[in-house]
Design a protein around this motif. Sequence first.
Motif, PDB file in Angstrom:
ATOM      1  N   GLN A  16       0.842  -1.198   0.000  1.00 28.80           N
ATOM      2  CA  GLN A  16       0.000   0.000   0.000  1.00 28.80           C
ATOM      3  C   GLN A  16       0.879   1.251   0.000  1.00 28.80           C
ATOM      4  N   MET A  17       1.926   1.221   0.804  1.00 28.16           N
ATOM      5  CA  MET A  17       2.829   2.368   0.888  1.00 28.16           C
ATOM      6  C   MET A  17       3.598   2.558  -0.415  1.00 28.16           C
ATOM      7  N   LEU A  18       4.056   1.454  -0.987  1.00 30.39           N
ATOM      8  CA  LEU A  18       4.795   1.548  -2.243  1.00 30.39           C
ATOM      9  C   LEU A  18       3.899   2.045  -3.370  1.00 30.39           C
ATOM     10  N   ASP A  19       2.660   1.577  -3.410  1.00 28.18           N
ATOM     11  CA  ASP A  19       1.711   2.058  -4.417  1.00 28.18           C
ATOM     12  C   ASP A  19       1.531   3.568  -4.305  1.00 28.18           C
ATOM     13  N   VAL A  24       2.925   9.336  -6.078  1.00 27.65           N
ATOM     14  CA  VAL A  24       3.449  10.664  -5.732  1.00 27.65           C
ATOM     15  C   VAL A  24       4.748  10.951  -6.479  1.00 27.65           C
ATOM     16  N   PHE A  25       5.659  10.003  -6.501  1.00 26.34           N
ATOM     17  CA  PHE A  25       6.928  10.212  -7.207  1.00 26.34           C
ATOM     18  C   PHE A  25       6.700  10.437  -8.703  1.00 26.34           C
ATOM     19  N   ALA A  26       5.779   9.697  -9.288  1.00 26.73           N
ATOM     20  CA  ALA A  26       5.507   9.830 -10.717  1.00 26.73           C
ATOM     21  C   ALA A  26       4.957  11.211 -11.044  1.00 26.73           C
ATOM     22  N   ALA A  37       3.224  13.833   1.887  1.00 22.19           N
ATOM     23  CA  ALA A  37       2.328  13.609   0.763  1.00 22.19           C
ATOM     24  C   ALA A  37       2.125  12.115   0.513  1.00 22.19           C
ATOM     25  N   ILE A  38       3.181  11.339   0.667  1.00 21.61           N
ATOM     26  CA  ILE A  38       3.076   9.902   0.448  1.00 21.61           C
ATOM     27  C   ILE A  38       2.221   9.252   1.526  1.00 21.61           C
ATOM     28  N   ALA A  39       2.408   9.678   2.770  1.00 19.85           N
ATOM     29  CA  ALA A  39       1.589   9.148   3.858  1.00 19.85           C
ATOM     30  C   ALA A  39       0.119   9.482   3.631  1.00 19.85           C
ATOM     31  N   ALA A  40      -0.138  10.706   3.183  1.00 22.86           N
ATOM     32  CA  ALA A  40      -1.519  11.104   2.920  1.00 22.86           C
ATOM     33  C   ALA A  40      -2.108  10.273   1.784  1.00 22.86           C
ATOM     34  N   GLN A  41      -1.326  10.030   0.723  1.00 23.48           N
ATOM     35  CA  GLN A  41      -1.792   9.225  -0.400  1.00 23.48           C
ATOM     36  C   GLN A  41      -2.109   7.800   0.043  1.00 23.48           C
ATOM     37  N   ALA A  42      -1.297   7.279   0.967  1.00 27.67           N
ATOM     38  CA  ALA A  42      -1.501   5.918   1.477  1.00 27.67           C
ATOM     39  C   ALA A  42      -2.547   5.859   2.585  1.00 27.67           C
ATOM     40  N   GLN A  43      -3.009   7.022   3.020  1.00 23.77           N
ATOM     41  CA  GLN A  43      -4.006   7.130   4.095  1.00 23.77           C
ATOM     42  C   GLN A  43      -3.497   6.486   5.390  1.00 23.77           C
ATOM     43  N   ILE A  44      -2.253   6.834   5.710  1.00 24.73           N
ATOM     44  CA  ILE A  44      -1.645   6.398   6.965  1.00 24.73           C
ATOM     45  C   ILE A  44      -0.964   7.598   7.609  1.00 24.73           C
ATOM     46  N   SER A  45      -0.507   7.429   8.830  1.00 26.59           N
ATOM     47  CA  SER A  45       0.217   8.501   9.490  1.00 26.59           C
ATOM     48  C   SER A  45       1.671   8.522   9.032  1.00 26.59           C
TER      49      SER A  45
END
Length: 204
Positions: A16-19, A24-26, A37-45
């Motif tokens: 989930q985190m890698l996805d 975000v990186f792309a 931003a990545i944490a927000a995209q993954a819906q985690i803290s």
Amino acid sequence: MVSGTKRLPRAVREQQMLDAAITVFAEHGYSDSSMDAIAAQAQISKPMLYLYYGSKDELFSACIARESGRFLDAMSAGFDPELRQRDQARTLVREFLRYVYENAQSWRVLYRVSIGTAAFADVVIESRQAITRMITDLIRRGTTVEGARDIDFELTAVALVGAGEAVADRISDGDIDLDDATELLLGITWRGLVGVGSSFDDES
């Protein structure tokens, strides 16, 4: 509380985190992407993200490793050494470009973001070398004509990867049709096999 933080198996959470990181990186590149931003995209803290990946560098390296492996798997799909050489070339080209078409964000991270990030230059080189070695082996196994040399296989693979990257960039941007790109790259690849006694119209 950030939504989506319910208990999940570690392996599932990592994917989930890698996805999320790939997305975000792309979109933003390496420098302009943040762990927030990545944490927000993954819906985690963010603390949970750091618990799994201690830094942005570590997370980006994990993304490259996973996507490179997926690309290699896709390239070998459908390989059948009993096929004619021309059909084998078409299989390689089709799977190469189809992967890019279906995984545009992955491709951007592997061959745009990574190339433009000096800290990961060695990782990119290693990934490209692994892909080239695999394609070299597939071409060798699919070649039935006499007089073929290792250098013929290797140079054809190098040409395919180089041309493939350029064409794939156009595909990932939606600038060129997948079928048109496949036929174009197939023609380039087939000409690279002329040195081992083949031509595009050869039925062997």
